[in-house]
Design a protein around this motif. Structure first.
Motif, PDB file in Angstrom:
ATOM      1  N   MET A   1       0.817  -1.204   0.000  1.00  0.00           N
ATOM      2  CA  MET A   1       0.000   0.000   0.000  1.00  0.00           C
ATOM      3  C   MET A   1       0.857   1.263   0.000  1.00  0.00           C
ATOM      4  SD  MET A   1      -3.014  -0.891  -0.373  1.00  0.00           S
ATOM      5  CE  MET A   1      -3.924   0.582  -0.049  1.00  0.00           C
ATOM      6  N   SER A   2       2.133   1.161   0.393  1.00  0.00           N
ATOM      7  CA  SER A   2       2.994   2.350   0.392  1.00  0.00           C
ATOM      8  C   SER A   2       3.279   2.799  -1.038  1.00  0.00           C
ATOM      9  CB  SER A   2       4.295   2.066   1.145  1.00  0.00           C
ATOM     10  OG  SER A   2       5.014   1.054   0.462  1.00  0.00           O
ATOM     11  N   ASP A   3       3.041   1.920  -2.018  1.00  0.00           N
ATOM     12  CA  ASP A   3       3.245   2.302  -3.409  1.00  0.00           C
ATOM     13  C   ASP A   3       2.135   3.229  -3.905  1.00  0.00           C
ATOM     14  OD1 ASP A   3       5.482   0.736  -3.447  1.00  0.00           O
ATOM     15  OD2 ASP A   3       4.488  -0.989  -4.384  1.00  0.00           O
ATOM     16  N   PHE A   4       1.045   3.304  -3.147  1.00  0.00           N
ATOM     17  CA  PHE A   4      -0.074   4.151  -3.519  1.00  0.00           C
ATOM     18  C   PHE A   4      -0.306   5.178  -2.406  1.00  0.00           C
ATOM     19  CE2 PHE A   4      -0.863  -0.121  -5.220  1.00  0.00           C
ATOM     20  CZ  PHE A   4      -0.853   0.170  -6.575  1.00  0.00           C
ATOM     21  N   PRO A   5       0.362   6.322  -2.498  1.00  0.00           N
ATOM     22  CA  PRO A   5       0.233   7.311  -1.412  1.00  0.00           C
ATOM     23  C   PRO A   5      -1.175   7.906  -1.369  1.00  0.00           C
ATOM     24  CG  PRO A   5       1.442   8.238  -3.244  1.00  0.00           C
ATOM     25  CD  PRO A   5       1.224   6.786  -3.563  1.00  0.00           C
ATOM     26  N   VAL A   6      -1.609   8.254  -0.158  1.00  0.00           N
ATOM     27  CA  VAL A   6      -2.916   8.863   0.056  1.00  0.00           C
ATOM     28  C   VAL A   6      -2.758  10.371  -0.080  1.00  0.00           C
ATOM     29  CG1 VAL A   6      -4.803   9.179   1.702  1.00  0.00           C
ATOM     30  CG2 VAL A   6      -3.578   7.002   1.582  1.00  0.00           C
ATOM     31  N   GLU A   7      -3.576  10.970  -0.924  1.00  0.00           N
ATOM     32  CA  GLU A   7      -3.504  12.414  -1.120  1.00  0.00           C
ATOM     33  C   GLU A   7      -4.363  13.117  -0.086  1.00  0.00           C
ATOM     34  OE1 GLU A   7      -4.532  13.612  -5.074  1.00  0.00           O
ATOM     35  OE2 GLU A   7      -3.452  11.928  -5.961  1.00  0.00           O
ATOM     36  N   GLU A   8      -3.899  14.234   0.344  1.00  0.00           N
ATOM     37  CA  GLU A   8      -4.675  15.062   1.258  1.00  0.00           C
ATOM     38  C   GLU A   8      -5.689  15.847   0.428  1.00  0.00           C
ATOM     39  OE1 GLU A   8      -4.869  15.631   4.567  1.00  0.00           O
ATOM     40  OE2 GLU A   8      -3.559  13.912   4.856  1.00  0.00           O
ATOM     41  N   ILE A   9      -6.955  15.773   0.837  1.00  0.00           N
ATOM     42  CA  ILE A   9      -7.998  16.522   0.145  1.00  0.00           C
ATOM     43  C   ILE A   9      -8.265  17.774   0.959  1.00  0.00           C
ATOM     44  CG2 ILE A   9     -10.399  16.492  -0.611  1.00  0.00           C
ATOM     45  CD1 ILE A   9     -10.116  13.460  -0.891  1.00  0.00           C
ATOM     46  N   PRO A  10      -8.111  18.919   0.303  1.00  0.00           N
ATOM     47  CA  PRO A  10      -8.308  20.167   1.076  1.00  0.00           C
ATOM     48  C   PRO A  10      -9.771  20.318   1.492  1.00  0.00           C
ATOM     49  CG  PRO A  10      -8.021  20.641  -1.269  1.00  0.00           C
ATOM     50  CD  PRO A  10      -7.775  19.167  -1.081  1.00  0.00           C
ATOM     51  N   GLN A  11      -9.976  20.869   2.663  1.00  0.00           N
ATOM     52  CA  GLN A  11     -11.316  21.101   3.190  1.00  0.00           C
ATOM     53  C   GLN A  11     -11.945  22.234   2.397  1.00  0.00           C
ATOM     54  OE1 GLN A  11     -13.235  19.325   4.546  1.00  0.00           O
ATOM     55  NE2 GLN A  11     -12.942  19.240   6.731  1.00  0.00           N
ATOM     56  N   GLU A  12     -13.101  21.965   1.803  1.00  0.00           N
ATOM     57  CA  GLU A  12     -13.747  22.980   0.983  1.00  0.00           C
ATOM     58  C   GLU A  12     -14.865  23.647   1.773  1.00  0.00           C
ATOM     59  OE1 GLU A  12     -15.138  21.609  -2.785  1.00  0.00           O
ATOM     60  OE2 GLU A  12     -13.331  20.443  -3.155  1.00  0.00           O
ATOM     61  N   THR A  13     -15.040  24.895   1.499  1.00  0.00           N
ATOM     62  CA  THR A  13     -16.183  25.595   2.077  1.00  0.00           C
ATOM     63  C   THR A  13     -17.238  25.698   0.997  1.00  0.00           C
ATOM     64  OG1 THR A  13     -15.229  27.716   1.451  1.00  0.00           O
ATOM     65  CG2 THR A  13     -14.744  26.923   3.677  1.00  0.00           C
ATOM     66  N   HIS A  14     -18.477  25.708   1.395  1.00  0.00           N
ATOM     67  CA  HIS A  14     -19.576  25.708   0.440  1.00  0.00           C
ATOM     68  C   HIS A  14     -20.113  27.121   0.232  1.00  0.00           C
ATOM     69  CE1 HIS A  14     -19.503  21.390   0.251  1.00  0.00           C
ATOM     70  NE2 HIS A  14     -19.525  21.338   1.564  1.00  0.00           N
ATOM     71  N   ASN A  15     -19.235  28.016  -0.051  1.00  0.00           N
ATOM     72  CA  ASN A  15     -19.647  29.389  -0.313  1.00  0.00           C
ATOM     73  C   ASN A  15     -19.730  29.655  -1.809  1.00  0.00           C
ATOM     74  OD1 ASN A  15     -19.708  29.923   2.406  1.00  0.00           O
ATOM     75  ND2 ASN A  15     -17.589  30.647   2.494  1.00  0.00           N
ATOM     76  N   ASP A  16     -19.709  28.604  -2.572  1.00  0.00           N
ATOM     77  CA  ASP A  16     -19.748  28.738  -4.024  1.00  0.00           C
ATOM     78  C   ASP A  16     -21.140  29.225  -4.435  1.00  0.00           C
ATOM     79  OD1 ASP A  16     -19.199  28.585  -6.683  1.00  0.00           O
ATOM     80  OD2 ASP A  16     -19.054  26.395  -6.785  1.00  0.00           O
ATOM     81  N   PRO A  17     -21.247  30.293  -5.210  1.00  0.00           N
ATOM     82  CA  PRO A  17     -22.569  30.816  -5.603  1.00  0.00           C
ATOM     83  C   PRO A  17     -23.334  29.857  -6.509  1.00  0.00           C
ATOM     84  CG  PRO A  17     -20.808  32.091  -6.635  1.00  0.00           C
ATOM     85  CD  PRO A  17     -20.168  31.149  -5.673  1.00  0.00           C
TER      86      PRO A  17
END
Length: 171
Positions: free
Chosen positions: A113-129
């Motif tokens: 599993m170390s061959d497939f690194p886990v990406e950090e997903i940035p926390q999104e805010t829902h202020n999108d119009p």
């Protein structure tokens, strides 16, 4: 045999026209002269077909020749088929493994599993119009549908509501 407007009578064979009689072996009508003929005999190796009155060849049973060495006779097809010899275990080069289903070498895939690194997903805010517009449009569409149903079926809804009140008043 059915006899309309008369008593039903059992008859083993059908009735034949004048000049013909029933052949008891086949149940068919035949000429009277054909029965008076001498019984036909067939030469050796043939038999008399009672339906056609002809001599046919006796069926022969053939035995198949033996198969060559290293072959066997397939009981379903009757053909000789080569004996399957057990396959020897194949060895694969380094970095490859043997696939037991196909008996072929295939490249070893990374299973760590170390061959497939886990990406950090940035926390999104829902202020999108766009999200606000989409949710507003869905709510507006729902309210429009409810208004249409109420206007379209207002008489039926009114009868239902007044019927409920009348039932409650009688209790």
């Amino acid at each position: 045999m059915r006899t309309p407007a008369a008593e039903n009578v059992y008859q083993e064979f059908k009735s034949c026209p004048e000049g013909k009689i029933i052949n008891p072996e086949t149940g068919n009508c035949i000429n009277e002269e054909s029965l008076t003929e001498t019984t036909k005999t067939c030469p050796e190796g043939k038999y008399l077909n009672v339906l056609t009155g002809r001599c046919n060849n006796n069926p022969t049973v053939t035995t198949a020749a033996a198969c060559k060495e290293g072959y066997y006779r397939n009981p379903l097809t009757g053909r000789c088929k080569k004996n399957e010899e057990p396959k020897e275990q194949k060895t694969c080069e380094e970095g490859y493994e043997l696939n037991p289903e196909t008996n072929r070498c295939r490249k070893i895939r990374a299973s760590n599993m170390s061959d497939f690194p886990v990406e950090e997903i940035p926390q999104e805010t829902h202020n999108d119009p766009q999200i606000f517009i989409a949710v507003g449009a869905l709510i507006l569409l729902g309210l429009t549908a409810i208004t249409y149903v109420v206007i379209q079926f207002r008489k039926e809804i009114w009868k239902f509501i007044t019927g409920l009140f009348r039932r409650n008043a009688k209790l």
